[in-house]
Motif scaffolding. Structure first.
Motif: not given
Length: 197
Positions: A14-18
Motif C-alpha cells: 500500500q505504501d508503494v502504491g501511495t
C-alpha cells in the motif's frame, strides 16, 4: 567475532502504491500527462519500474489511478461548501471550478483537455460522480426558483460548456480582457440570468 545480519525492510504494498501515485503526481505537475511514463514515475519514486507494473498493471493503470485521484480532488474542491442560497451555491461552485483549474493546471488538462472521451470505466465513473456535483447544484437552483425548470442534465451540460470554455481559454492565455477573474464572474452571472425562469 560474529556479525548479525538484519533483514532488509520491505515497503508495504500500500505504501508503494501511495508513493508511486505521489511520484506520478509530481511528474504530472512538472512534465504534464505526456511525461507520466513508467520509467519517469519509478525514478521519481526511487523504485524499479517493475514496482509500477506490480502495483498498477500497466502505464494505463497508473494513469487511471492518477486521474481518479485528481478527479476526486477536483470534486472535493468544487463541492467543498453547500451555501444555503441556491444562486450563490451555483455561482460559488463555478468560482471554485476556475480556482481549482488555475491552481492545478496540469491536472485540469489531464482530466479535461488531453484525452478523448471519459477514459476507462473507472475514470468514467469518477468523472460522473464529479459531474453529479453540478447536477445537484442545478437541481437545487431549480428548486429554489433561480433556474427555470428543465432537463437537469441538459442545463448542467450548458453550464459546464460555458465555464469549461472560459477556463480553457484562460489556461491558454486567450483571455483578452484586463481582469480575467472579473470577466469570469460576469460570465457566471450571464449564465444564471440566461437560464433563469
Amino acid at each position: 567475532m560474529s556479525t548479525s545480519r538484519v533483514a532488509p525492510q520491505r515497503t508495504p504494498s500500500q505504501d508503494v502504491g501511495t508513493s508511486l501515485l505521489r511520484a506520478a503526481d509530481d511528474v504530472l505537475r512538472r512534465d504534464g500527462l505526456a511525461g507520466v511514463t513508467v520509467r519517469a514515475v519509478a525514478a521519481e519514486a526511487g523504485v524499479a519500474p517493475m514496482g509500477v507494473y506490480s502495483r498498477f498493471g500497466s502505464k494505463d493503470g497508473l494513469v487511471d489511478a492518477l486521474l481518479i485521484r485528481a478527479i476526486e480532488d477536483f470534486q472535493a474542491a468544487v463541492g467543498r461548501d453547500n451555501e444555503p442560497d441556491p444562486r450563490e451555491r451555483l455561482m460559488a461552485g463555478g468560482r471554485r471550478y476556475r480556482e481549482w483549474a488555475l491552481a492545478n493546471r496540469q491536472h485540469y488538462e489531464a482530466i479535461f483537455l488531453a484525452r478523448i472521451g471519459l477514459g476507462s470505466d473507472e475514470v468514467a465513473e469518477a468523472s460522473m460522480r464529479a459531474f453529479g456535483e453540478l447536477l445537484a447544484r442545478v437541481e437545487y437552483a431549480m428548486d429554489g426558483g433561480v433556474l427555470a425548470r428543465g432537463d437537469v442534465v441538459d442545463v448542467a451540460q450548458q453550464i459546464w460548456d460555458a465555464v469549461h470554455g472560459a477556463v480553457a481559454l484562460e489556461l491558454n492565455s486567450l483571455v483578452l480582457t484586463a481582469d480575467p477573474g472579473a470577466t469570469y464572474e460576469r460570465l457566471l452571472d450571464t449564465i444564471v440570468r440566461g437560464l433563469a425562469p
